[in-house]
Design a protein around this motif. Structure first.
Motif, PDB file in Angstrom:
ATOM      1  N   LYS A  19       0.831  -1.202   0.000  1.00 60.30           N
ATOM      2  CA  LYS A  19       0.000   0.000   0.000  1.00 60.30           C
ATOM      3  C   LYS A  19       0.867   1.254   0.000  1.00 60.30           C
ATOM      4  O   LYS A  19       1.856   1.337   0.725  1.00 60.30           O
ATOM      5  N   GLY A  20       0.509   2.230  -0.828  1.00 60.08           N
ATOM      6  CA  GLY A  20       1.226   3.497  -0.864  1.00 60.08           C
ATOM      7  C   GLY A  20       2.495   3.499  -1.699  1.00 60.08           C
ATOM      8  O   GLY A  20       3.216   4.490  -1.729  1.00 60.08           O
ATOM      9  N   LYS A  21       2.765   2.384  -2.388  1.00 58.96           N
ATOM     10  CA  LYS A  21       3.980   2.289  -3.201  1.00 58.96           C
ATOM     11  C   LYS A  21       3.616   2.322  -4.682  1.00 58.96           C
ATOM     12  O   LYS A  21       2.578   1.796  -5.079  1.00 58.96           O
ATOM     13  N   SER A  22       4.474   2.945  -5.500  1.00 56.90           N
ATOM     14  CA  SER A  22       4.220   3.024  -6.939  1.00 56.90           C
ATOM     15  C   SER A  22       4.843   1.839  -7.667  1.00 56.90           C
ATOM     16  O   SER A  22       5.940   1.384  -7.320  1.00 56.90           O
ATOM     17  N   TYR A  23       4.123   1.374  -8.686  1.00 52.34           N
ATOM     18  CA  TYR A  23       4.580   0.240  -9.491  1.00 52.34           C
ATOM     19  C   TYR A  23       4.326   0.517 -10.975  1.00 52.34           C
ATOM     20  O   TYR A  23       3.483   1.349 -11.330  1.00 52.34           O
ATOM     21  N   MET A  24       5.005  -0.256 -11.816  1.00 48.78           N
ATOM     22  CA  MET A  24       4.678  -0.317 -13.233  1.00 48.78           C
ATOM     23  C   MET A  24       4.017  -1.668 -13.459  1.00 48.78           C
ATOM     24  O   MET A  24       4.653  -2.717 -13.321  1.00 48.78           O
ATOM     25  N   ILE A  25       2.724  -1.650 -13.755  1.00 49.83           N
ATOM     26  CA  ILE A  25       1.946  -2.876 -13.902  1.00 49.83           C
ATOM     27  C   ILE A  25       1.813  -3.199 -15.390  1.00 49.83           C
ATOM     28  O   ILE A  25       1.371  -2.354 -16.178  1.00 49.83           O
ATOM     29  N   VAL A  26       2.192  -4.417 -15.772  1.00 50.35           N
ATOM     30  CA  VAL A  26       2.118  -4.819 -17.181  1.00 50.35           C
ATOM     31  C   VAL A  26       1.444  -6.185 -17.295  1.00 50.35           C
ATOM     32  O   VAL A  26       1.535  -7.012 -16.390  1.00 50.35           O
ATOM     33  N   ALA A  27       0.761  -6.405 -18.424  1.00 58.01           N
ATOM     34  CA  ALA A  27       0.094  -7.684 -18.655  1.00 58.01           C
ATOM     35  C   ALA A  27      -0.076  -7.890 -20.152  1.00 58.01           C
ATOM     36  O   ALA A  27       0.037  -6.943 -20.942  1.00 58.01           O
ATOM     37  N   ASN A  28      -0.358  -9.129 -20.530  1.00 59.01           N
ATOM     38  CA  ASN A  28      -0.695  -9.400 -21.926  1.00 59.01           C
ATOM     39  C   ASN A  28      -2.066  -8.811 -22.241  1.00 59.01           C
ATOM     40  O   ASN A  28      -2.907  -8.654 -21.354  1.00 59.01           O
ATOM     41  N   HIS A  29      -2.309  -8.485 -23.518  1.00 61.90           N
ATOM     42  CA  HIS A  29      -3.515  -7.756 -23.909  1.00 61.90           C
ATOM     43  C   HIS A  29      -4.244  -8.515 -25.009  1.00 61.90           C
ATOM     44  O   HIS A  29      -3.729  -8.657 -26.123  1.00 61.90           O
ATOM     45  N   THR A  30      -5.446  -8.993 -24.702  1.00 59.47           N
ATOM     46  CA  THR A  30      -6.197  -9.779 -25.686  1.00 59.47           C
ATOM     47  C   THR A  30      -7.669  -9.402 -25.775  1.00 59.47           C
ATOM     48  O   THR A  30      -8.377  -9.885 -26.655  1.00 59.47           O
ATOM     49  N   SER A  31      -8.150  -8.549 -24.875  1.00 61.37           N
ATOM     50  CA  SER A  31      -9.589  -8.330 -24.767  1.00 61.37           C
ATOM     51  C   SER A  31      -9.881  -6.981 -24.116  1.00 61.37           C
ATOM     52  O   SER A  31      -9.065  -6.448 -23.362  1.00 61.37           O
ATOM     53  N   MET A  32     -11.079  -6.440 -24.392  1.00 59.54           N
ATOM     54  CA  MET A  32     -11.495  -5.213 -23.713  1.00 59.54           C
ATOM     55  C   MET A  32     -11.699  -5.466 -22.227  1.00 59.54           C
ATOM     56  O   MET A  32     -11.584  -4.548 -21.412  1.00 59.54           O
TER      57      MET A  32
ATOM     58  N   LEU B 216       3.225   9.447 -11.496  1.00 65.03           N
ATOM     59  CA  LEU B 216       4.112   8.691 -10.604  1.00 65.03           C
ATOM     60  C   LEU B 216       4.604   9.560  -9.453  1.00 65.03           C
ATOM     61  O   LEU B 216       4.727   9.092  -8.316  1.00 65.03           O
ATOM     62  N   SER B 217       4.854  10.828  -9.749  1.00 66.21           N
ATOM     63  CA  SER B 217       5.319  11.745  -8.704  1.00 66.21           C
ATOM     64  C   SER B 217       4.226  12.018  -7.675  1.00 66.21           C
ATOM     65  O   SER B 217       4.515  12.455  -6.558  1.00 66.21           O
ATOM     66  N   GLN B 218       2.960  11.736  -8.039  1.00 70.14           N
ATOM     67  CA  GLN B 218       1.837  11.887  -7.107  1.00 70.14           C
ATOM     68  C   GLN B 218       1.626  10.622  -6.269  1.00 70.14           C
ATOM     69  O   GLN B 218       0.683  10.542  -5.483  1.00 70.14           O
ATOM     70  N   GLY B 219       2.475   9.623  -6.481  1.00 71.93           N
ATOM     71  CA  GLY B 219       2.377   8.395  -5.694  1.00 71.93           C
ATOM     72  C   GLY B 219       1.485   7.326  -6.295  1.00 71.93           C
ATOM     73  O   GLY B 219       1.218   6.302  -5.660  1.00 71.93           O
ATOM     74  N   LEU B 220       1.010   7.562  -7.520  1.00 63.25           N
ATOM     75  CA  LEU B 220       0.167   6.569  -8.184  1.00 63.25           C
ATOM     76  C   LEU B 220       1.031   5.550  -8.929  1.00 63.25           C
ATOM     77  O   LEU B 220       2.227   5.761  -9.104  1.00 63.25           O
ATOM     78  N   SER B 221       0.425   4.476  -9.358  1.00 62.75           N
ATOM     79  CA  SER B 221       1.091   3.492 -10.209  1.00 62.75           C
ATOM     80  C   SER B 221       0.619   3.697 -11.643  1.00 62.75           C
ATOM     81  O   SER B 221      -0.364   4.397 -11.900  1.00 62.75           O
ATOM     82  N   ILE B 222       1.317   3.054 -12.572  1.00 63.19           N
ATOM     83  CA  ILE B 222       0.963   3.138 -13.983  1.00 63.19           C
ATOM     84  C   ILE B 222       0.724   1.724 -14.503  1.00 63.19           C
ATOM     85  O   ILE B 222       1.436   0.786 -14.156  1.00 63.19           O
ATOM     86  N   CYS B 223      -0.299   1.571 -15.346  1.00 62.96           N
ATOM     87  CA  CYS B 223      -0.569   0.288 -15.984  1.00 62.96           C
ATOM     88  C   CYS B 223      -0.468   0.449 -17.493  1.00 62.96           C
ATOM     89  O   CYS B 223      -1.141   1.312 -18.081  1.00 62.96           O
TER      90      CYS B 223
ATOM     91  N   ASP C  12      13.409   4.894 -15.333  1.00 63.69           N
ATOM     92  CA  ASP C  12      13.562   6.326 -15.022  1.00 63.69           C
ATOM     93  C   ASP C  12      13.155   6.628 -13.589  1.00 63.69           C
ATOM     94  O   ASP C  12      13.750   7.476 -12.920  1.00 63.69           O
ATOM     95  N   HIS C  13      12.107   5.934 -13.106  1.00 58.80           N
ATOM     96  CA  HIS C  13      11.579   6.200 -11.760  1.00 58.80           C
ATOM     97  C   HIS C  13      11.996   5.142 -10.749  1.00 58.80           C
ATOM     98  O   HIS C  13      11.576   5.211  -9.585  1.00 58.80           O
ATOM     99  N   GLN C  14      12.790   4.166 -11.213  1.00 64.87           N
ATOM    100  CA  GLN C  14      13.315   3.126 -10.320  1.00 64.87           C
ATOM    101  C   GLN C  14      12.206   2.438  -9.526  1.00 64.87           C
ATOM    102  O   GLN C  14      12.316   2.213  -8.317  1.00 64.87           O
ATOM    103  N   ILE C  15      11.117   2.113 -10.209  1.00 62.54           N
ATOM    104  CA  ILE C  15       9.982   1.446  -9.553  1.00 62.54           C
ATOM    105  C   ILE C  15       9.887  -0.008 -10.014  1.00 62.54           C
ATOM    106  O   ILE C  15      10.278  -0.343 -11.137  1.00 62.54           O
ATOM    107  N   PRO C  16       9.366  -0.896  -9.161  1.00 64.47           N
ATOM    108  CA  PRO C  16       9.261  -2.307  -9.531  1.00 64.47           C
ATOM    109  C   PRO C  16       8.252  -2.538 -10.659  1.00 64.47           C
ATOM    110  O   PRO C  16       7.256  -1.812 -10.784  1.00 64.47           O
TER     111      PRO C  16
END
Length: 252
Positions: A73-86, A144-151, A179-183
């Motif tokens: 909780k409260g940590k920023s991440y880069m979330i990635v996944a395969n993309h096949t559907s809406m 990211l600087s606001q503490g959010l994660s990106i997907c 660039d942001h050194q996030i997991p």
């Protein structure tokens, strides 16, 4: 029999868009208030998760998730996944509690009602414009600087050829993570293509299996490591898809 299936698919697809609209209309005043400023995004995100689960369950989908590591909780991440559907969008919202912002294609902003909020809360990218891609990095850095994660779905879109198990990955997500050194959080969606692909006359209610793989740290990495990191993450997700496919073949 085929005629009955076609009628089911048509009605089912129409029902999907009805389900998209119902919770938006019910929560409309609160949604509008939450997007007045960026500080309201965490509240918008909570409502987006309700919206996502409403659609998934309303379509007859149920998800089964295996987490090999949990987000803090409260940590920023880069979330990635395969993309096949809406439904990848809905499923991602349903399983990730940490507030994150999607980076997605601008074409989805044309969907009535959904598109209004999509373009105001997500980071839209025009893949035919280099200027748009540069602006994406700036907006993602701000979030990211606001503490959010990106997907990001690093394939850059859903492959037109549905026989492709996993398309090649673009560099953007990995450049931002370094660039942001996030997991990086790699996630495997096993059944979304079968449940609800972009082929109109296809799909069925049923289970959606998800696997959250161990996170990949980027601390100490530089831009020179970007391509190796990209290929490493792609290989992990690809291996996960093959394992799910093998399990399915063994059970049939």
């Amino acid at each position: 029999m085929k005629g009955i299936k076609i009628i089911f698919w048509v009605l089912w697809r129409i029902w999907f868009y009805i389900l998209m609209a119902i919770p938006i209309l019910i929560m409309l005043p609160f949604l509008l208030i939450s997007i007045i400023s960026e500080s309201g995004y965490p509240y918008f995100f909570k409502m987006a998760r309700i919206w996502a689960k409403f659609i998934l369950f309303g379509m007859g989908f149920y998800y089964m998730i295996e987490r090999l590591q949990k987000l803090e909780k409260g940590k920023s991440y880069m979330i990635v996944a395969n993309h096949t559907s809406m439904t990848d969008i809905m499923l991602m919202l349903a399983i990730v509690r940490n507030p994150f912002v999607f980076v997605g294609k601008k074409e989805l902003s044309k969907i009535p009602l959904f598109g209004f909020f999509y373009k105001r809360t997500c980071i839209l990218v025009d893949r035919n414009s280099s200027r748009s891609k540069n602006e994406v990095f700036k907006r993602a850095q701000d979030r990211l600087s606001q503490g959010l994660s990106i997907c990001i779905f690093p394939e850059g879109g859903v492959p037109d050829d549905e026989t492709i198990l996993l398309d090649e990955f673009k560099d953007g997500a990995f450049r931002l993570a370094i660039d942001h050194q996030i997991p990086i959080v790699p996630i495997v969606f096993a059944d979304n293509k079968e449940r609800f692909s972009y082929t109109f006359l296809s799909g069925s209610p049923g289970k959606m299996r998800i696997k959250v793989l161990p996170f990949i740290e980027t601390k100490g990495l530089t831009s020179e490591n970007r391509k190796d990191l990209r290929d490493q993450v792609r290989q992990l997700i690809y291996k996960g898809l093959l394992e799910f496919k093998k399990k399915k073949n063994q059970s049939t």
